[in-house]
Design a protein around this motif. Structure first.
Motif, PDB file in Angstrom:
ATOM      1  N   HIS A 292      40.623 -19.673 -34.565  1.00 15.70           N
ATOM      2  CA  HIS A 292      41.211 -19.975 -33.256  1.00 15.70           C
ATOM      3  C   HIS A 292      42.074 -21.233 -33.334  1.00 15.70           C
ATOM      4  O   HIS A 292      43.191 -21.273 -32.790  1.00 15.70           O
ATOM      5  N   LEU A 293      41.574 -22.253 -34.038  1.00 17.02           N
ATOM      6  CA  LEU A 293      42.350 -23.490 -34.192  1.00 17.02           C
ATOM      7  C   LEU A 293      43.614 -23.244 -34.998  1.00 17.02           C
ATOM      8  O   LEU A 293      44.692 -23.762 -34.671  1.00 17.02           O
TER       9      LEU A 293
ATOM     10  N   PHE B 291      50.983 -21.331 -33.388  1.00 18.80           N
ATOM     11  CA  PHE B 291      51.751 -21.172 -32.152  1.00 18.80           C
ATOM     12  C   PHE B 291      52.537 -22.435 -31.833  1.00 18.80           C
ATOM     13  O   PHE B 291      53.724 -22.380 -31.467  1.00 18.80           O
ATOM     14  N   SER B 292      51.902 -23.605 -31.999  1.00 21.98           N
ATOM     15  CA  SER B 292      52.586 -24.873 -31.731  1.00 21.98           C
ATOM     16  C   SER B 292      53.733 -25.098 -32.711  1.00 21.98           C
ATOM     17  O   SER B 292      54.819 -25.568 -32.316  1.00 21.98           O
ATOM     18  N   MET B 293      53.509 -24.774 -33.986  1.00 20.47           N
ATOM     19  CA  MET B 293      54.563 -24.936 -34.987  1.00 20.47           C
ATOM     20  C   MET B 293      55.739 -24.009 -34.696  1.00 20.47           C
ATOM     21  O   MET B 293      56.904 -24.395 -34.850  1.00 20.47           O
TER      22      MET B 293
ATOM     23  N   ASP C 206      61.274 -23.133 -32.892  1.00 19.32           N
ATOM     24  CA  ASP C 206      62.219 -22.536 -31.937  1.00 19.32           C
ATOM     25  C   ASP C 206      63.022 -23.589 -31.200  1.00 19.32           C
ATOM     26  O   ASP C 206      64.202 -23.382 -30.863  1.00 19.32           O
ATOM     27  N   ARG C 207      62.403 -24.757 -30.962  1.00 21.63           N
ATOM     28  CA  ARG C 207      63.115 -25.845 -30.278  1.00 21.63           C
ATOM     29  C   ARG C 207      64.179 -26.461 -31.176  1.00 21.63           C
ATOM     30  O   ARG C 207      65.288 -26.772 -30.733  1.00 21.63           O
ATOM     31  N   LEU C 208      63.816 -26.622 -32.465  1.00 20.29           N
ATOM     32  CA  LEU C 208      64.751 -27.260 -33.405  1.00 20.29           C
ATOM     33  C   LEU C 208      65.851 -26.301 -33.856  1.00 20.29           C
ATOM     34  O   LEU C 208      66.975 -26.729 -34.139  1.00 20.29           O
TER      35      LEU C 208
END
Length: 230
Positions: free
Chosen positions: A211-212, A218-220, A225-227
């Motif tokens: 789960h972690l 997901f965070s990466m 996607d932002r960069l």
């Protein structure tokens, strides 16, 4: 000359009845059968010999104590640990010797044993596709268990366990487990329950880690996607 009592009542004399005799006979027969069963029942004799062997060995007694440690099967009572130890055998491994090999199973000569580390240190490693070298998963010391899954299902080993130092283990094979179930069913049930609880706890820990990891991925992905926008 003696005369009977003045009240005219003759003194009663108790004579054993047929039912009393039959009850005494059945009790004697039952006790005799129980004694003969204890004398000639091979399972009872074998269990007694095993307990005597454990109590006569300081190493076996220490192994029985370690079997109840927090790293092993803490649910066992002292008597149950001593009983289980009677079905285990002590094995020695030289430094660098593989105790368990990843992928080994019954078809490759592995007898599906579970091992309790009594003395020494063991390195647990696993082959990973993305690495040339083995990945060190864990380092085990006295009181640690290994091989419980294969003891239960007989399937291929999931990791390699190598003696980092000279090692002594108390080993329970699948054949010995079958004998334990036959001769000491209560102790066997408690041991299997303890192993099941241990495996369940490990699965829960694995589920938490997965789960972690999924949250991390997901965070990466969001950061990527932002960069690198479309």
């Amino acid at each position: 000359m003696e005369h009977p009592p003045s009240n005219g009542c003759a003194k009663a004399v108790h004579r054993p009845s047929t039912d009393d005799n039959r009850g005494s006979f059945l009790l004697s027969a039952f006790l005799a059968m129980a004694l003969l069963q204890r004398l000639f029942n091979p399972h009872l004799n074998a269990s007694g010999a095993r307990r005597a062997r454990v109590k006569g060995s300081p190493t076996a007694l220490r192994a029985a104590q370690l079997l109840r440690s927090s790293h092993a099967l803490v649910q066992l009572s002292e008597a149950e640990a001593l009983t289980a130890m009677g079905f285990m055998e002590l094995r020695r491994y030289a430094e660098g010797e593989a105790i368990i090999r990843q992928g080994a199973s019954g078809g490759t000569g592995d007898d599906g044993f579970m091992a309790l580390v009594v003395d020494g240190e063991v390195t647990v490693e696993a082959d990973v596709v993305s690495r040339l070298d083995k990945l060190t998963v864990n380092v085990l010391g006295p009181g640690s268990l290994m091989g419980e899954i294969s003891l239960m299902d007989g399937a291929a080993r999931s990791a390699t366990c190598t003696a980092s130092t000279a090692v002594q283990c108390a080993v329970l094979t699948r054949k010995s487990l079958e004998a334990l179930i036959l001769e000491e069913p209560t102790a066997a049930a408690k041991l299997l329950s303890a192993v099941a609880q241990r495996l369940s706890a490990r699965l829960r820990q694995t589920d938490i880690k997965l789960h972690l990891y999924s949250q991390l991925v997901f965070s990466m992905q969001k950061e990527i996607d932002r960069l690198i926008p479309d």
